[in-house]
Design a protein around this motif. Structure first.
Motif, PDB file in Angstrom:
ATOM      1  N   GLN A   1    -101.608 -48.353  85.623  1.00  0.00           N
ATOM      2  CA  GLN A   1    -100.542 -48.006  86.056  1.00  0.00           C
ATOM      3  C   GLN A   1    -100.605 -46.782  87.073  1.00  0.00           C
ATOM      4  O   GLN A   1    -100.068 -46.825  88.053  1.00  0.00           O
ATOM      5  CB  GLN A   1     -99.644 -47.356  85.026  1.00  0.00           C
ATOM      6  N   GLY A   2    -101.655 -45.939  86.866  1.00  0.00           N
ATOM      7  CA  GLY A   2    -101.882 -44.846  87.771  1.00  0.00           C
ATOM      8  C   GLY A   2    -102.172 -45.327  89.170  1.00  0.00           C
ATOM      9  O   GLY A   2    -101.915 -44.849  90.316  1.00  0.00           O
TER      10      GLY A   2
ATOM     11  N   LEU B   1    -110.177 -46.362  88.033  1.00  0.00           N
ATOM     12  CA  LEU B   1    -109.379 -46.320  86.978  1.00  0.00           C
ATOM     13  C   LEU B   1    -109.096 -45.054  86.222  1.00  0.00           C
ATOM     14  O   LEU B   1    -108.229 -44.476  85.639  1.00  0.00           O
ATOM     15  CB  LEU B   1    -109.590 -47.498  85.929  1.00  0.00           C
ATOM     16  N   LEU B   2    -110.321 -44.195  86.172  1.00  0.00           N
ATOM     17  CA  LEU B   2    -110.744 -42.994  85.480  1.00  0.00           C
ATOM     18  C   LEU B   2    -109.879 -41.787  86.107  1.00  0.00           C
ATOM     19  O   LEU B   2    -109.403 -41.208  85.701  1.00  0.00           O
ATOM     20  CB  LEU B   2    -112.135 -42.668  85.509  1.00  0.00           C
ATOM     21  N   SER B   3    -110.095 -42.096  87.639  1.00  0.00           N
ATOM     22  CA  SER B   3    -109.337 -40.923  88.258  1.00  0.00           C
ATOM     23  C   SER B   3    -107.793 -40.901  88.352  1.00  0.00           C
ATOM     24  O   SER B   3    -107.118 -40.187  88.653  1.00  0.00           O
ATOM     25  CB  SER B   3    -109.953 -40.967  89.748  1.00  0.00           C
ATOM     26  N   HIS B   4    -107.493 -42.353  88.028  1.00  0.00           N
ATOM     27  CA  HIS B   4    -105.870 -42.466  88.066  1.00  0.00           C
ATOM     28  C   HIS B   4    -105.201 -42.719  86.623  1.00  0.00           C
ATOM     29  O   HIS B   4    -104.232 -43.285  86.491  1.00  0.00           O
ATOM     30  CB  HIS B   4    -105.483 -43.419  88.971  1.00  0.00           C
ATOM     31  N   GLN B   5    -106.202 -42.612  85.704  1.00  0.00           N
ATOM     32  CA  GLN B   5    -105.703 -42.577  84.367  1.00  0.00           C
ATOM     33  C   GLN B   5    -105.210 -44.144  83.861  1.00  0.00           C
ATOM     34  O   GLN B   5    -104.236 -44.250  83.292  1.00  0.00           O
ATOM     35  CB  GLN B   5    -104.558 -41.654  83.875  1.00  0.00           C
ATOM     36  N   GLY B   6    -105.772 -45.022  84.611  1.00  0.00           N
ATOM     37  CA  GLY B   6    -105.780 -46.508  84.438  1.00  0.00           C
ATOM     38  C   GLY B   6    -104.885 -47.156  85.313  1.00  0.00           C
ATOM     39  O   GLY B   6    -104.642 -46.761  86.324  1.00  0.00           O
TER      40      GLY B   6
END
Length: 222
Positions: free
Chosen positions: A56-57, A49-54
């Motif tokens: 949606q990412g 989640l952190l690496s894809h900004q949530g």
């Protein structure tokens, strides 16, 4: 504690307290099932989640982007895409069965899933019957990164083809700005005028920009 035991904890929490009690990382951990060496399923989910900004990412990530995260491979990518498509189909069934005016949030979620990740501006229409149930939807026009040519006669032809009683319009702003342009307002007015001639009401025009959804009806622009 093993990664298996750690991954079971969110499942137990869901069964005891309900799905709404879980955070994004815990829900994703249930999907992932196991972690990797030195990282349990919840921690792996948090890293993803952190690496894809949530969320949606995560769902928008390409196969290559997702597989850059240790512990994530083709199988998880395929499963994520399947979950996303199931969400679309679930919402589509709901708004095809129910009066859309009774389920405005379902309509917005459905439209967002169709348009939120597109890099070109798309013009999307939902055609409704006399009971305000969706009978058809499609992307009618597409354009460059910041424009889509919209032709009222094509919208009228589609409405007549499906004998629609009303319509909901939608388009996206790839720029991420959830504010209607003058061109957006002008084409909405033109479409209203054209559809009035065949006794079809424009119930709303939704503007999708990233996670935001702006309603022309709520803004008093219809």
């Amino acid at each position: 504690m093993s990664s298996l035991n750690s991954s079971l904890r969110p499942r137990e929490k869901l069964l005891k307290h309900g799905v709404n009690a879980l955070c994004d990382a815990e829900l994703l951990a249930i999907f992932l099932r196991t972690g990797v060496a030195g990282c349990n399923a919840v921690e792996l989910a948090q890293t993803l989640l952190l690496s894809h900004q949530g969320l949606q990412g995560v769902f928008d990530a390409s196969l290559k982007e997702l597989c850059n995260c240790k512990g994530i491979g083709e199988t998880k990518f395929v499963q994520l895409q399947a979950v996303l498509e199931l969400s679309k189909r679930y919402l589509e069934e709901q708004i095809s069965r129910d009066n859309v005016l009774d389920s405005p949030n379902a309509v917005r979620k459905f439209v967002r899933l169709q348009l939120k990740s597109q890099q070109r501006e798309l013009f999307f229409v939902l055609l409704l019957d006399s009971q305000n149930r969706m009978v058809h939807h499609e992307v009618l026009f597409s354009g460059t990164i910041n424009a889509a040519a919209v032709y009222p006669r094509e919208v009228v032809k589609l409405v007549l083809k499906y004998n629609a009683a009303s319509i909901i319009l939608a388009h996206n702003h790839p720029s991420g700005v959830a504010e209607p342009s003058q061109a957006d307002k002008l084409i909405t007015t033109k479409l209203q005028q054209a559809l009035n001639l065949v006794d079809v009401a424009v119930l709303d025009h939704l503007l999708i920009a990233g996670a935001e959804c702006m309603s022309f009806a709520e803004r008093g622009l219809l």
